[in-house]
Design an enzyme around this catalytic site. Structure first.
Site: not given
Ligand code: ADP
Length: 411
Positions: A288, A393, A338-340, A15, A94, A244, A22, A213, A183, A342
């Site tokens: 986070r 992905e 990452g957000i969805g 990627n 990718r 963005r 990556k 993310g 995506h 975690n």
């Molecule tokens: P990318 O789009 O670069 O692949 P990711 O899917 O890894 O990014 O998502 C990154 C986001 O996920 C960041 O905003 C990060 O703060 C958030 N994130 C990761 N872990 C947590 C957590 N435990 N709580 C809240 N947000 C989180």
């Protein structure tokens, strides 16, 4: 030792970004991740490459050898060191923008390279970098099939009423100006995983997938096919993202140009790099960090973080509600990214605004779904299931590359 049976289909997944690369080696059959890493700050003197294998990370400076080609050579070196080089079956790349030329992944040949090149105007930061990766990998692994997997391809099933902008139609006909979406590999993967969890054939499964993310998008998946998605011509439309803006009034751009002397570069910088969670909070693009700031002793910091997260969540809820009109039925809402995956806080806040639609989260299940575990998080009285599904992905790229490389061998 990471080496394994050389008959199995290990795929090198690349990627390539404008200043990063990556990489991962994935066994497309067992789905095992055998090696992964990232080369960062490429083409700069402080470029470095980090490789992760068997849970151990190793970072090396690239020094003068800091181009994409050097980084890919270094990946080849790592593959040799770890006994993987002779097990690689194909390379999967990718590619961000496939325009209307690519509705699925393809084996790369000169025509494909030309078509990716022609689409570069729609993704000026991404497609040239992807091509650099393809050229470097072809040079380094001339005997391996190279496969392109496009972020846009999954969304090529969108109907006209979803992908056309209500502007002069000749702009679409002459310049391809329309909504493409991105995506795609993530929405494809999690919609299939959701069908598995729901124990339904994908052809009968309709879900709304919410990828949150650094980049964020939402997709209406009707019986397995994308019928609408929130990113558009470029990856700026739709949801609020890390830096963005997502949706803004297009009149804003005219206003900034005519009244405040913004140049094209200023607008690009504003909407892509200085907006979203970062622009609203003035603290961070990182969700986070903002959630942590909610507990800050500093009232101003706490308020700024709260406001950014409120706008972020409200936009997601609004899109989920509106995407029900793209579907004939709704089996589940699926959170990923990452957000969805975690943030129980974001999921809970998004769903709270959807109570009127009969969606409810179970507090305990929502908290337990953290830490990459996934699962169902709806409460018993919820009309619709709510799932957390970790995305992958790289695995989609590896599996598509293995399939197309096998087909080439068979032919
Ligand atoms: P990318 O789009 O670069 O692949 P990711 O899917 O890894 O990014 O998502 C990154 C986001 O996920 C960041 O905003 C990060 O703060 C958030 N994130 C990761 N872990 C947590 C957590 N435990 N709580 C809240 N947000 C989180």
């Amino acid at each position: 030792m990471a080496s394994n049976n050389s008959n199995e289909k290990n795929i090198l997944v690349l990627n390539c970004g404008s200043s990063s690369l990556k990489f991962a080696v994935i066994n497309s059959e067992s789905t095992d991740l055998l090696l992964s890493g990232i080369a960062e700050r490429l083409n700069q003197s402080d470029a470095s490459i980090t490789t992760k294998i068997n849970g151990t990370k190793n970072t090396e400076a690239l020094g003068e050898m800091n181009s994409h080609l050097h980084a890919i050579k270094q990946v080849g070196h790592q593959l040799k060191l770890n006994g993987l080089i002779d097990t690689i079956y194909a390379v999967g790349h990718r590619v961000v923008h496939g325009g209307e030329s690519f509705t699925q992944s393809v084996l790369i040949d000169q025509d494909v390279i030309n078509a990716i090149q022609e689409t570069s105007g729609l993704a000026p930061l991404h497609n040239p970098a992807n091509l650099t990766g393809i050229k470097a990998a072809t040079e380094l692994f001339p005997n391996l099939p190279q496969i392109a997997v496009f972020d846009t391809a999954f969304h090529q099933t969108m109907p006209e009423h979803a992908y056309l902008y209500a502007i002069d139609k000749t702009l679409y006909q002459q310049h391809g100006i329309r909504r493409y979406g991105f995506h795609g590999t993530s929405h494809y993967f999690v919609s299939r995983e959701a069908a598995n969890v729901l124990n339904k054939p994908i052809e009968q499964t309709s879900v709304i997938t919410v990828h949150l993310g650094n980049g964020c998008s939402i997709c209406a998946v009707e019986n397995g096919q994308s019928v609408d998605t929130s990113l558009g011509l470029t990856p700026v439309e739709g949801l609020v993202m890390g830096t963005r803006s997502g949706d803004v009034d297009p009149g804003l751009i005219i206003y900034l140009q005519s009244q405040h002397q913004y140049s094209t570069e200023d607008i690009d910088e504003l909407l892509n790099k200085k907006s979203g969670l970062l622009g609203l909070s003035q603290i961070s693009n990182d969700c986070r960090t903002l959630e942590e700031a909610l507990d800050s002793d500093n009232e101003a910091t706490q308020k700024q973080a709260q406001l950014a997260l409120d706008v972020f969540c409200y936009r997601v809820s609004k899109y989920v509600a509106s995407y029900t009109c793209a579907l004939s039925h709704l089996d589940a809402i699926v959170f990923t990214g990452g957000i969805g995956e975690n943030s129980d806080y974001i999921r809970k806040t998004v769903v709270e605004r959807l109570n009127l639609m009969g969606l409810f989260v179970d507090e305990q299940k929502n908290i337990q779904a953290r830490f990459g575990q996934g699962g169902e998080i709806q409460s018993e009285n919820s009309n619709v299931k709510i799932l957390v599904v970790p995305t992958n992905e790289e695995l989609v790229i590896a599996q598509d590359a293995a399939r197309l490389a096998s087909a080439q061998v068979t032919n």
